[in-house]
Scaffold this motif. Structure first.
Motif, short mmCIF file in Angstrom:
data_model
loop_
_atom_site.label_atom_id
_atom_site.label_comp_id
_atom_site.label_asym_id
_atom_site.label_seq_id
_atom_site.Cartn_x
_atom_site.Cartn_y
_atom_site.Cartn_z
N ASP A 81 0.59 -1.23 0.14
CA ASP A 81 -0.03 0.09 0.03
C ASP A 81 0.80 1.15 -0.14
OD1 ASP A 81 -2.26 -1.38 -0.33
OD2 ASP A 81 -2.87 -1.03 1.99
N LEU A 82 1.93 1.12 0.62
CA LEU A 82 2.87 2.30 0.61
C LEU A 82 3.48 2.69 -0.63
CD1 LEU A 82 3.88 4.37 2.66
CD2 LEU A 82 6.16 2.76 3.22
N LYS A 83 3.77 1.70 -1.36
CA LYS A 83 4.22 1.84 -2.93
C LYS A 83 2.84 2.45 -3.81
CE LYS A 83 7.54 -1.96 -3.29
NZ LYS A 83 7.29 -3.46 -3.19
N VAL A 84 1.74 2.08 -3.49
CA VAL A 84 0.66 2.59 -4.17
C VAL A 84 0.47 4.00 -3.66
CG1 VAL A 84 -1.93 2.24 -4.56
CG2 VAL A 84 -0.17 0.19 -4.62
N PHE A 85 0.70 4.20 -2.51
CA PHE A 85 0.34 5.63 -1.97
C PHE A 85 0.94 6.70 -2.89
CE2 PHE A 85 0.75 8.98 0.96
CZ PHE A 85 -0.46 9.16 1.41
N GLY A 86 2.13 6.60 -3.40
CA GLY A 86 2.81 7.42 -4.34
C GLY A 86 3.79 8.40 -3.34
N SER A 87 3.86 9.92 -3.70
CA SER A 87 4.62 10.68 -3.00
C SER A 87 4.28 10.99 -1.68
CB SER A 87 4.93 11.92 -3.77
OG SER A 87 5.33 12.87 -2.95
N GLN A 88 5.21 10.89 -0.60
CA GLN A 88 4.89 11.24 0.71
C GLN A 88 4.88 12.68 1.04
OE1 GLN A 88 6.23 8.57 3.67
NE2 GLN A 88 6.58 6.98 2.19
N ASN A 89 5.19 13.33 -0.05
CA ASN A 89 5.63 14.86 0.02
C ASN A 89 4.62 15.54 -0.76
OD1 ASN A 89 8.19 13.86 1.25
ND2 ASN A 89 9.40 15.00 -0.11
N LEU A 90 3.94 16.39 -0.33
CA LEU A 90 2.83 16.90 -0.61
C LEU A 90 2.95 18.40 -1.42
CD1 LEU A 90 -0.15 16.67 2.03
CD2 LEU A 90 -0.32 15.88 -0.35
N THR A 91 3.66 19.55 -0.70
CA THR A 91 3.66 20.80 -1.16
C THR A 91 4.97 21.51 -0.56
OG1 THR A 91 1.39 20.88 -1.20
CG2 THR A 91 2.50 22.82 -1.77
N THR A 92 5.68 22.06 -1.38
CA THR A 92 6.55 23.11 -0.87
C THR A 92 6.21 24.55 -1.08
OG1 THR A 92 8.52 21.48 -1.62
CG2 THR A 92 9.25 23.82 -1.41
N VAL A 93 6.42 25.08 0.37
CA VAL A 93 5.57 26.30 0.35
C VAL A 93 6.80 27.57 0.48
CG1 VAL A 93 4.19 27.91 1.52
CG2 VAL A 93 3.79 25.51 1.41
N LYS A 94 6.84 28.18 -0.50
CA LYS A 94 8.03 29.29 -0.59
C LYS A 94 7.34 30.66 -0.04
CE LYS A 94 11.23 26.95 -3.50
NZ LYS A 94 11.75 26.76 -4.90
N LEU A 95 7.85 31.31 0.94
CA LEU A 95 7.27 32.39 1.28
C LEU A 95 8.26 33.80 0.97
CD1 LEU A 95 6.21 31.72 4.83
CD2 LEU A 95 4.87 31.46 2.66
N SER A 96 7.66 34.96 0.54
CA SER A 96 8.66 35.90 0.24
C SER A 96 7.83 37.01 0.74
CB SER A 96 8.79 36.03 -1.59
OG SER A 96 7.60 35.71 -2.06
N GLY A 97 8.68 38.17 1.21
CA GLY A 97 8.22 39.24 1.46
C GLY A 97 8.08 39.34 3.06
N VAL A 98 8.54 38.07 3.79
CA VAL A 98 8.42 38.24 5.00
C VAL A 98 9.60 39.17 5.62
CG1 VAL A 98 9.05 36.70 7.15
CG2 VAL A 98 8.31 35.46 5.07
N GLY A 99 10.66 39.35 5.11
CA GLY A 99 11.61 40.39 5.80
C GLY A 99 10.82 41.73 5.54
N SER A 100 10.47 42.29 4.33
CA SER A 100 10.00 43.39 4.31
C SER A 100 9.02 43.88 5.25
CB SER A 100 9.86 43.92 2.96
OG SER A 100 8.95 42.83 2.34
N SER A 101 7.97 42.95 5.40
CA SER A 101 6.93 43.06 6.42
C SER A 101 7.37 43.33 7.81
CB SER A 101 6.07 41.81 6.43
OG SER A 101 6.43 40.76 7.42
N PHE A 102 8.63 42.76 8.23
CA PHE A 102 8.99 42.70 9.35
C PHE A 102 9.62 44.33 9.62
CE2 PHE A 102 9.08 38.55 10.54
CZ PHE A 102 8.83 38.53 11.84
N LYS A 103 10.22 44.75 8.32
CA LYS A 103 10.84 46.11 8.66
C LYS A 103 9.74 47.36 8.68
CE LYS A 103 14.77 45.11 6.01
NZ LYS A 103 14.57 44.11 4.93
N LYS A 104 8.46 46.82 8.09
CA LYS A 104 7.25 47.86 7.92
C LYS A 104 6.89 48.33 9.38
CE LYS A 104 4.72 47.37 3.92
NZ LYS A 104 3.67 46.49 3.45
N HIS A 105 6.57 47.46 10.40
CA HIS A 105 6.03 47.91 11.63
C HIS A 105 7.15 47.62 12.77
CE1 HIS A 105 2.24 48.98 9.87
NE2 HIS A 105 2.24 47.68 9.14
#
Ligand SMILES: *[C@@H]1O[C@H](CO)[C@@H](O)[C@H](O)[C@H]1NC(C)=O
Ligand SMILES: *[C@@H]1O[C@H](CO)[C@@H](O)[C@H](O)[C@H]1NC(C)=O
Ligand SMILES: *[C@@H]1O[C@H](CO)[C@@H](O)[C@H](O)[C@H]1NC(C)=O
Ligand SMILES: *[C@@H]1O[C@H](CO)[C@@H](O)[C@H](O)[C@H]1NC(C)=O
Ligand SMILES: *[C@@H]1O[C@H](CO)[C@@H](O)[C@H](O)[C@H]1NC(C)=O
Ligand SMILES: *[C@@H]1O[C@H](CO)[C@@H](O)[C@H](O)[C@H]1NC(C)=O
Ligand SMILES: *[C@@H]1O[C@H](CO)[C@@H](O)[C@H](O)[C@H]1NC(C)=O
Length: 788
Positions: free
Chosen positions: A492-516
């Motif tokens: 079943d594990l083989k049939v299951f396929g990829s165990q990884n779902l999504t890579t989430v890349k965040l941008s604009g974190v640094g600038s949001s910190f600078k804002k306030h």
């Protein structure tokens, strides 16, 4: 809609205590989408949950589509072709939905159906069927066709349009598989209210029909062979008081253990028996059509052997005109599937372990699924749950479709359904992973890998979750992966396929910190939602901060007091900044928006072609019928009476001309040409038909007019008898009535007289359409005087 209409539309009906109010003319449907069969149910105003019968008036429909060169067939029609021409029939698509080309299920499918050419989609890594250079279909497209067909069946049965559906999926469907079903429905233009797990739908149906037995003490049920442990209990809710609720506690399954596997083994057994008879030099296993015939027979055999100890398998002209006949006993069948039966208790044990329960806590056992009719499967299951007998008082075959349609009615705004709360459970845990550089005391920087459980195994859903990242000051990446899938078998594990779902890349974190920069950071928050369909969505990511209230000048403070007398505790103001999210799919890439549009168009074109073909067939039939029926009419007295010899010859000539044309070119002619031919003939015969029809109506029309004239004459006479002192009608009114009566009578007399002078072959003077207004006029005057 007025209040009155609304009231009349409030159809209230009770089906063992279910109470459904209908406020609008809307119908909803469910599809219990199995790998081999589907069952469709509907709810519409005035009609409680009901299984929609298909075109053959059957309660279940094969999940199959046949793609012929110029038309598609579905259901039983498609299955009928599967034996003659397996290459054009697609079935059992469920196993390859949401799978990449390297998935063992794909290889397995190819092995079972060697007649189909499967290829890898280079963009998505999934597979598609290559029928020919131009004709290629993805499993989602094929399923989309089948889903739209199911909608058509539901619509025909409900006699109204349907757009909203609840579709069942196996509980073990992972994210990619669920998305694939949603995509198929989207391509078909079906609005999915929810994907419901099939076991949950069964449990809901079971619960709905036993509302009265549910109280605050949890009752535990187990749904077979893909085992599910369910508890039923009343719970108190803020919104609607005490309500029954079902909660899925444990789920155990074995993907490759099912009825189809048993059928395949029987098929191979039959093939072996045939080969052993050595009536042909060829190996039957290499003949696709013969194997398709054997599979069909194996399916029948499996069913028969559930009730009988032995049965004769029989196929005429299996291969090279050789008939096949062989006796198969139930014990032979059981021996073939021995290892499968050994696996039956596995899911039950797994489900119990999930639910942290023991066998003796189970109150009822409900069997569902075709394979549970096999006596050995029942025996093994009973032993596994330590019960003497099973709860058989549920129509296991249709329970999922019925549960799903109940849910569809509940979700649709158009129905008011007694609430039955459903808490499903996530079968596969999901977690968030991220790495962060940390500095040790000695100044050495190391990468630290972190995991946070988002949904643990058996976490209830629908549910929203927020994960907070506290230590990031700059853009970063995190991963959404499945958690520990150690409970799955290796296969079943083989049939299951990829165990990884999504890579989430965040941008604009640094600038949001600078804002306030002076505000206090509350971290980066990722908002997740596992929706009703069990699909995980990352709603949004934001940076949250709490701002300290600004020191205010005295003047401002004085102003504030004026407005608001009560001194409020000064709250920190919350600042939220959305963070830009880039997603990379790591399981199975969804088709792009353009791909989806292409698929939609592909399906629509096929539908249009089918409809065009149906339209053509309809016209062809009408034309054939018209020629035949008119030829026949020209032997009937009422027709012969109204035609001249000349006219008769003309019509007969044209009809036989058309009949010959049909035999030679007509069958290849296009819809337009056929339509023209038909309207030409209709035009030719129109006058004749008119004469016959009018003559038929004469007696009724004359009688009706006579009766009205009689009534109004009598009325007029009696009114005239009223002494002047009591007369309520004016002389003008009475004269008017008299005139109309006279005119009408004159008209009638003249028309009858003129008609008598005419030959029956001429256009009649006495016509229905002329009678009506006159009759109406007399009647209106009477009405008028009565109102007076
Ligand atoms: C789905 O079926 C309906 C008829 O039931 C048809 O009108 C419609 O065009 C079909 N849609 C597609 C995408 O084939
Ligand atoms: C709840 O119902 C079950 C059977 O349906 C019964 O055995 C039990 O006593 C009931 N409990 C309460 C608190 O009424
Ligand atoms: C269990 O579910 C899987 C997935 O739908 C299916 O392939 C299998 O046939 C089911 N097994 C039984 C015994 O119903
Ligand atoms: C899956 O995710 C894990 C953890 O984030 C990572 O170590 C692994 O390389 C990933 N595998 C694939 C195939 O992307
Ligand atoms: C007219 O109506 C009277 C009374 O209803 C009836 O006796 C008479 O037969 C009728 N005459 C005709 C011609 O219908
Ligand atoms: C109606 O006809 C009768 C004779 O049939 C005649 O005496 C009478 O004057 C006519 N009335 C009117 C208003 O034409
Ligand atoms: C119409 O014909 C009937 C008999 O056929 C006759 O009694 C009547 O007076 C005629 N009425 C008129 C207005 O011609």
């Amino acid at each position: 809609v007025t209040m009155r209409e609304r009231l009349s539309l409030w159809a209230v009906f009770s089906l063992t205590d279910i109470f459904v109010c209908v406020a609008e003319s809307v119908a909803v449907m469910s599809v219990d989408l199995g790998s081999e069969w589907m069952k469709i149910a509907i709810v519409k105003p005035g009609v409680p949950m009901e299984i929609a019968l298909n075109k053959e008036s059957r309660r279940k429909t094969p999940v199959a589509v046949c793609l012929k060169e110029n038309e598609r067939l579905f259901g039983d029609g498609a299955l009928g072709v599967a034996v003659k021409n397996p290459k054009v029939v697609y079935r059992f698509l469920q196993s390859i939905l949401g799978k990449t080309a390297d998935n063992p299920q794909v290889a397995q499918y190819q092995k079972h159906f060697p007649e189909h050419q499967m290829q890898r989609d280079e963009k998505r890594g999934t597979v598609f069927f290559k029928f020919s250079e131009e004709l290629q279909y993805t499993p989602e497209e094929l399923l989309g066709m089948i889903l739209n067909y199911s909608r058509g069946l539901a619509q025909d049965f409900a006699e109204q349009l349907i757009k909203d559906a609840v579709i069942t999926v196996p509980a073990c469907f992972n994210q990619a598989e669920r998305r694939a079903v949603l995509q198929a429905a989207h391509i078909a233009g079906l609005k999915v209210l929810q994907l419901i797990n099939d076991n949950t739908a069964v449990a809901l149906n079971y619960g709905v029909f036993r509302r009265k037995d549910i109280n605050s003490t949890a009752q535990v049920s187990s749904v077979s062979a893909n085992a599910t442990i369910v508890t039923y209990q009343t719970v108190k809710t803020k919104e609607s008081g005490t309500q029954p609720q079902l909660q899925i506690r444990g789920v155990g399954f074995d993907r490759t253990l099912g009825g189809f596997e048993m059928e395949l083994r029987l098929r191979d057994h039959l093939a072996k028996l045939f080969n052993e008879k050595k009536k042909s030099k060829k190996d039957v296993r290499e003949n696709l059509r013969a194997m398709a015939k054997l599979l069909k027979e194996a399916q029948r055999l499996k069913t028969v052997l559930s009730a009988n100890a032995e049965h004769m398998a029989q196929i005429e002209g299996l291969m090279d005109d050789i008939d096949f006949k062989a006796k198969v006993t139930r014990s032979e069948f059981e021996a073939l599937c021995e290892d499968l039966f050994d696996r039956v208790p596995g899911p039950v044990k797994e489900a119990l372990a999930d639910a942290e329960m023991s066998m003796d806590e189970i109150d009822q056992v409900i069997l569902v699924g075709g394979s549970t009719r096999v006596p050995r499967v029942q025996d093994v299951l009973l032993k596994a749950v330590g019960k003497e007998e099973l709860s058989k008082n549920i129509n296991a075959d249709e329970a999922a479709a019925m549960g799903a349609v109940y849910q569809a009615a509940a979700l649709s705004k158009a129905f008011k359904v007694k609430p039955f709360l459903v808490r499903d459970a996530a079968v596969f845990p999901i977690q968030v992973e991220f790495s962060r550089e940390t500095e040790e005391e000695d100044g050495v920087k190391t990468m630290k890998h972190n995991k946070r459980i988002l949904f643990q195994r058996m976490a209830p859903y629908p549910q929203r979750k927020v994960i907070t990242f506290n230590r990031y000051m700059d853009d970063f990446v995190f991963y959404i992966n499945y958690g520990d899938l150690g409970f799955l078998s290796e296969q079943d594990l083989k049939v299951f396929g990829s165990q990884n779902l999504t890579t989430v890349k965040l941008s604009g974190v640094g600038s949001s910190f600078k804002k306030h920069s002076d505000a206090e950071s509350k971290g980066i928050k990722a908002h997740f939602n596992m929706d009703e369909s069990g699909v995980l969505i990352l709603d949004r990511v934001n940076a949250e901060k709490a701002e300290k209230p600004e020191e205010k000048s005295d003047g401002e403070k004085a102003e504030e007091k004026e407005e608001d007398k009560k001194p409020k505790p000064q709250k920190k103001r919350k600042i939220s900044e959305d963070i830009t999210v880039g997603l990379e799919v790591n399981d199975v890439l969804d088709p792009s928006t353009e791909d989806m549009e292409v698929s939609k168009k592909k399906l629509q074109d096929l539908t249009d072609r089918d409809l065009e073909k149906q339209e053509r067939e309809k016209i062809l039939n009408s034309l054939e019928a018209f020629i035949f029926e008119t030829q026949d009419k020209l032997y009937q007295d009422e027709y012969l009476a109204v035609v001249t010899e000349e006219e008769k010859e003309q019509i007969t000539g044209k009809l036989s001309e058309a009949s010959n044309w049909m035999d030679e070119e007509g069958y290849a002619a296009g819809t337009k040409e056929l339509k023209e031919k038909l309207s030409e003939l209709k035009k030719l015969c129109k006058a004749m038909f008119f004469r016959v029809e009018e003559r038929k109506k004469w007696p009724d029309s004359l009688a009706a007019l006579d009766s009205i004239l009689n009534h109004s004459t009598i009325f007029l006479k009696s009114v005239r008898l009223i002494p002047e002192s009591d007369q309520i009608f004016t002389e003008v009114e009475l004269k008017t009535l008299e005139r109309v009566i006279n005119e009408t009578m004159t008209w009638k007399n003249e028309t009858v007289a003129e008609q008598d002078k005419l030959s029956p072959t001429e256009k009649p003077k006495m016509q229905r359409r002329l009678f009506l207004p006159r009759a109406m006029m007399v009647r209106l005057i009477i009405l008028f005087s009565q109102i007076h």
